[in-house]
Design a protein around this motif. Structure first.
Motif, PDB file in Angstrom:
ATOM      1  N   ASP A  40       0.800  -1.335   0.017  1.00 21.13           N
ATOM      2  CA  ASP A  40       0.041  -0.094  -0.047  1.00 21.13           C
ATOM      3  C   ASP A  40       0.809   1.395   0.011  1.00 21.13           C
ATOM      4  N   GLY A  41       1.784   1.414  -0.926  1.00 13.76           N
ATOM      5  CA  GLY A  41       2.570   2.382  -1.071  1.00 13.76           C
ATOM      6  C   GLY A  41       1.933   3.774  -1.627  1.00 13.76           C
ATOM      7  N   ARG A  42       2.801   4.773  -1.833  1.00 11.24           N
ATOM      8  CA  ARG A  42       2.191   6.002  -2.416  1.00 11.24           C
ATOM      9  C   ARG A  42       1.418   5.741  -3.665  1.00 11.24           C
ATOM     10  N   SER A  43       1.878   5.049  -4.536  1.00 12.09           N
ATOM     11  CA  SER A  43       1.416   4.991  -5.976  1.00 12.09           C
ATOM     12  C   SER A  43       0.031   4.003  -5.788  1.00 12.09           C
ATOM     13  N   VAL A  44      -0.017   3.348  -4.847  1.00 11.93           N
ATOM     14  CA  VAL A  44      -1.208   2.454  -4.886  1.00 11.93           C
ATOM     15  C   VAL A  44      -2.444   3.265  -3.973  1.00 11.93           C
ATOM     16  N   ARG A  45      -1.902   4.305  -3.054  1.00 12.15           N
ATOM     17  CA  ARG A  45      -2.786   5.034  -2.467  1.00 12.15           C
ATOM     18  C   ARG A  45      -3.484   6.097  -3.500  1.00 12.15           C
ATOM     19  N   GLN A  46      -2.635   6.563  -4.339  1.00 15.17           N
ATOM     20  CA  GLN A  46      -3.319   7.625  -5.341  1.00 15.17           C
ATOM     21  C   GLN A  46      -4.133   6.602  -6.424  1.00 15.17           C
TER      22      GLN A  46
END
Length: 304
Positions: A40-46
């Motif tokens: 759940d890194g930054r790209s996944v959250r975006q």
């Protein structure tokens, strides 16, 4: 040195993944996707925030995971495409609605086809010259490092596409694309990301963002039709559907570009709404995502 390592990494993937059995490659990329979803890194959250606009509410985690698996599938196929036979390409990709584009190409007339980052757009770019037998020209974003950009150009040229750099070339891209249209080419443009944030403002899923003006401007200035396409995945193939042409209107150029770009965005939204898991948008996209948060309200002394 870091740039060279990045280039070598892409080169190793293009050479190595195509040597793997397809099932093994698919399973490996699926694991990559599931690992990214779990982290759940930054790209996944975006991605989750972007999908929330599409589905008009918090997306369920199965949709987020499936979207990451779709994105990983795109990369797996991209690394394998250069060695794919025409028979395998025809088997793995289904084209619908191409007839009006083909008819124009047979008469030596060009068409613009705009599409979002959904499914596998490289499949479509390979299908047009290899299966339909029509010349296709497209634009390549100038990636960094330069070596990776050159590798992507070589990769797409190996599939039969003619590549125009989006920037840094000796001649203006619009001029080169106009010449391609005059020569009867299909000009395919992936057009849902406005990298410079200086394009045409549109409403997309009822929220403001900007889209590149290039497809509308190219169609209007060169008096050719603008079609839209959407690609999604089914279990055993990528499926493309072409619709249009978009009404490019009459009157002042600025107004025509604005209304045509909005119509293009509406067509993109229809396809993405039907297949949200296949829209590969892991970057900030809507205008609100680029705006700084409002300053905090001063603390009321009576509440201190």
């Amino acid at each position: 040195m870091r740039e060279k390592l990045t280039e070598w990494g892409y080169l190793a993937a293009w050479r190595g993944v195509r040597l793997m059995p397809e099932r093994s490659a698919a399973a490996m990329f699926r694991r990559f996707a599931d690992r990214a979803w779990a982290k759940d890194g930054r790209s996944v959250r975006q991605l989750r925030r972007n999908l929330a606009r599409v589905v008009d509410g918090e997306p369920d985690e199965e949709l987020v995971r499936d979207a990451l698996r779709s994105y990983a599938r795109y990369w797996m196929e991209a690394f394998r495409l250069p060695s794919m036979s025409r028979e395998a390409l025809a088997r793995n990709f289904e084209m619908n609605g191409y007839e009006p584009v083909a008819e124009r190409a047979a008469e030596g007339k060009g068409s613009v086809v705009a599409l979002p980052h959904s499914g596998n757009w490289d499949f479509a770019g390979a299908w047009v010259p290899q299966i339909a037998g029509n010349p296709l020209t497209t634009v390549a974003e100038r990636l960094k490092p330069e070596g990776v950009f050159r590798r992507f150009v070589e990769y797409r040229e190996s599939l039969g596409m003619t590549i125009v750099p989006a920037s840094g070339g000796e001649r203006n891209p619009q001029t080169l694309l106009g010449e391609a249209l005059d020569a009867g080419h299909v000009v395919a443009l992936v057009a849902d990301r406005d990298l410079g944030r200086s394009g045409v403002e549109v409403k997309f899923f009822d929220e403001a963002t900007t889209f590149p003006s290039g497809p509308a401007l190219l169609a209007i200035r060169n008096n050719v039709p603008l079609f839209t396409a959407h690609i999604h995945y089914e279990s055993d193939r990528a499926v493309c559907r072409i619709t249009g042409p978009v009404d490019t209107g009459t009157g002042r150029l600025r107004e025509r570009v604005a209304s045509t770009t909005q119509a293009m965005a509406d067509a993109f939204a229809e396809g993405i709404r039907a297949h949200p898991a296949d829209w590969h948008m892991l970057q900030r996209f809507w205008a609100a995502d680029f705006e700084p948060p409002p300053p905090a309200e001063p603390l009321d002394a009576t509440e201190a």
